[in-house]
Design an enzyme around this catalytic site. Structure first.
Site, mmCIF file in Angstrom:
data_model
loop_
_atom_site.group_PDB
_atom_site.id
_atom_site.type_symbol
_atom_site.label_atom_id
_atom_site.label_comp_id
_atom_site.label_asym_id
_atom_site.label_seq_id
_atom_site.Cartn_x
_atom_site.Cartn_y
_atom_site.Cartn_z
ATOM 1 C CG ASP A 61 -34.499 36.846 -55.774
ATOM 2 O OD1 ASP A 61 -35.156 37.690 -56.416
ATOM 3 O OD2 ASP A 61 -33.755 36.002 -56.330
ATOM 4 C CD GLU A 81 -45.180 38.970 -66.838
ATOM 5 O OE1 GLU A 81 -44.837 39.212 -65.674
ATOM 6 O OE2 GLU A 81 -44.367 38.930 -67.784
ATOM 7 C CG ASP A 116 -42.941 48.925 -70.490
ATOM 8 O OD1 ASP A 116 -42.955 48.867 -69.246
ATOM 9 O OD2 ASP A 116 -42.239 49.727 -71.136
ATOM 10 C CG ASP A 144 -37.260 40.578 -65.501
ATOM 11 O OD1 ASP A 144 -37.620 39.537 -64.921
ATOM 12 O OD2 ASP A 144 -37.715 40.932 -66.604
ATOM 13 C CE LYS A 149 -23.788 38.705 -67.044
ATOM 14 N NZ LYS A 149 -24.156 38.056 -68.272
ATOM 15 C CD GLU A 174 -48.851 41.396 -58.655
ATOM 16 O OE1 GLU A 174 -49.831 41.366 -57.872
ATOM 17 O OE2 GLU A 174 -48.138 40.407 -58.903
HETATM 18 C C1 LIG Z 1 -38.588 37.640 -62.026
HETATM 19 S S1 LIG Z 1 -40.197 37.684 -62.684
HETATM 20 C C2 LIG Z 1 -41.244 37.735 -61.232
HETATM 21 C C3 LIG Z 1 -42.673 37.446 -61.550
HETATM 22 C C4 LIG Z 1 -43.656 37.504 -60.366
HETATM 23 N N1 LIG Z 1 -43.772 38.842 -59.803
HETATM 24 C C5 LIG Z 1 -43.321 36.510 -59.287
HETATM 25 O O1 LIG Z 1 -43.011 36.915 -58.157
HETATM 26 O O2 LIG Z 1 -43.354 35.288 -59.580
HETATM 27 C C6 LIG Z 1 -40.337 39.354 -63.286
HETATM 28 C C7 LIG Z 1 -41.480 39.537 -64.258
HETATM 29 O O3 LIG Z 1 -41.589 40.909 -64.628
HETATM 30 C C8 LIG Z 1 -41.972 40.966 -65.983
HETATM 31 N N2 LIG Z 1 -41.579 42.294 -66.494
HETATM 32 C C9 LIG Z 1 -40.339 42.706 -66.810
HETATM 33 N N3 LIG Z 1 -40.351 43.980 -67.235
HETATM 34 C C10 LIG Z 1 -41.647 44.390 -67.160
HETATM 35 C C11 LIG Z 1 -42.304 45.605 -67.470
HETATM 36 N N4 LIG Z 1 -41.631 46.666 -67.942
HETATM 37 N N5 LIG Z 1 -43.643 45.688 -67.281
HETATM 38 C C12 LIG Z 1 -44.316 44.606 -66.805
HETATM 39 N N6 LIG Z 1 -43.744 43.437 -66.504
HETATM 40 C C13 LIG Z 1 -42.434 43.324 -66.673
HETATM 41 C C14 LIG Z 1 -41.252 39.810 -66.636
HETATM 42 O O4 LIG Z 1 -41.864 39.381 -67.834
HETATM 43 C C15 LIG Z 1 -41.309 38.752 -65.556
HETATM 44 O O5 LIG Z 1 -42.417 37.881 -65.706
#
Ligand SMILES: C[S@@+](CC[C@H](N)C(=O)[O-])C[C@H]1O[C@@H](n2cnc3c(N)ncnc32)[C@H](O)[C@@H]1O
Length: 219
Positions: free
Chosen positions: A151, A66, A93, A115, A119, A41
């Site tokens: 979303d 995460e 990452d 994320d 933009k 995940e």
């Molecule tokens: C918008 S949040 C959604 C979190 C979760 N999946 C949820 O549905 O509540 C996106 C998450 O992806 C993480 N994230 C962003 N880039 C990432 C990467 N390269 N590897 C792992 N996680 C990442 C961010 O830290 C953030 O917590």
């Protein structure tokens, strides 16, 4: 972060942290209970979905990635409370884990509400890209499932267009409106709930790894 979470970060996180260098040829060997398959995940946020899946599927091993420390701390609370021994966390990452995994080792990959980078100049930072699909294809055998939820309509279209030109994945939908329906057993996540409350319902997509060879890991 609460004191309980701080204690878990100090004591439990080192026990469950994944070292990509230790993945080797058989990542399942990192899990002492002898799991049958491995899933990944990406960006688990507070870990609600990952903990739920690990609880529901005790014979599956899970790697969750995460970089957000508060999210890691929240997942640790669920791991400790549920005695979940089938999760390993990479607090950084996910790309580094994907690069270190051996070929065709993942039964499933979940990318849930990544994320959005909405933009124009930010879009190249999105987790999904043509190259990322090649990288995922390498670590997923034929028939493995890649699930993606967002979303952000534009991110759904972005992902579908890259899937459409990828030889490695096919969009799988049994019903025409399947993309509107959360997957069976979806436990909800904080992010998804906030998006729904803000009037942004999710798009739910499932892709299947095709029977097409992908580049192999460099020795
Ligand atoms: C918008 S949040 C959604 C979190 C979760 N999946 C949820 O549905 O509540 C996106 C998450 O992806 C993480 N994230 C962003 N880039 C990432 C990467 N390269 N590897 C792992 N996680 C990442 C961010 O830290 C953030 O917590």
């Amino acid at each position: 972060m609460r004191a309980h979470q701080q204690g878990l970060m100090a004591n439990l996180l080192p026990e469950v942290t994944l070292d990509p260098a230790a993945l080797g040829d058989n990542p399942l060997a990192l899990f002492p209970q002898g799991p049958k398959q491995l899933r990944l995940e990406v960006g688990f946020g507070g870990g609600e979905h990952l903990a739920h899946e690990a609880h529901q599927n005790p014979e599956t091993a899970f790697i969750g990635c995460e970089p957000f420390a508060n999210g890691v701390a929240r997942l640790l609370v669920d791991i400790a409370a549920g005695h979940l021994t089938n999760i390993r966390i990479y607090p950084d990452d996910a790309g580094a884990v994907i690069a270190a995994l051996p070929d065709a080792c993942l039964a499933g990959v979940d990318i849930l509400f990544p994320d959005p980078w909405p933009k124009r100049r930010q879009k190249q930072r999105r987790f999904i890209s043509d190259q990322r699909l090649v990288d995922l294809a390498r670590v997923m055998p034929q028939g493995a499932t890649l699930r993606f939820a967002t979303d952000i309509d534009d991110y759904a279209a972005w992902t579908l267009s890259r899937i459409a030109r990828s030889p490695h994945f096919t969009w799988h939908a049994v019903h025409a409106d399947e993309w509107r329906q959360a997957w069976p057993g979806w436990p909800g996540t904080r992010y998804e709930a906030k998006a729904r409350a803000a009037g942004r319902p999710a798009v739910w997509l499932r892709f299947i790894r095709n029977d097409v060879a992908a580049p192999r890991q460099q020795a």
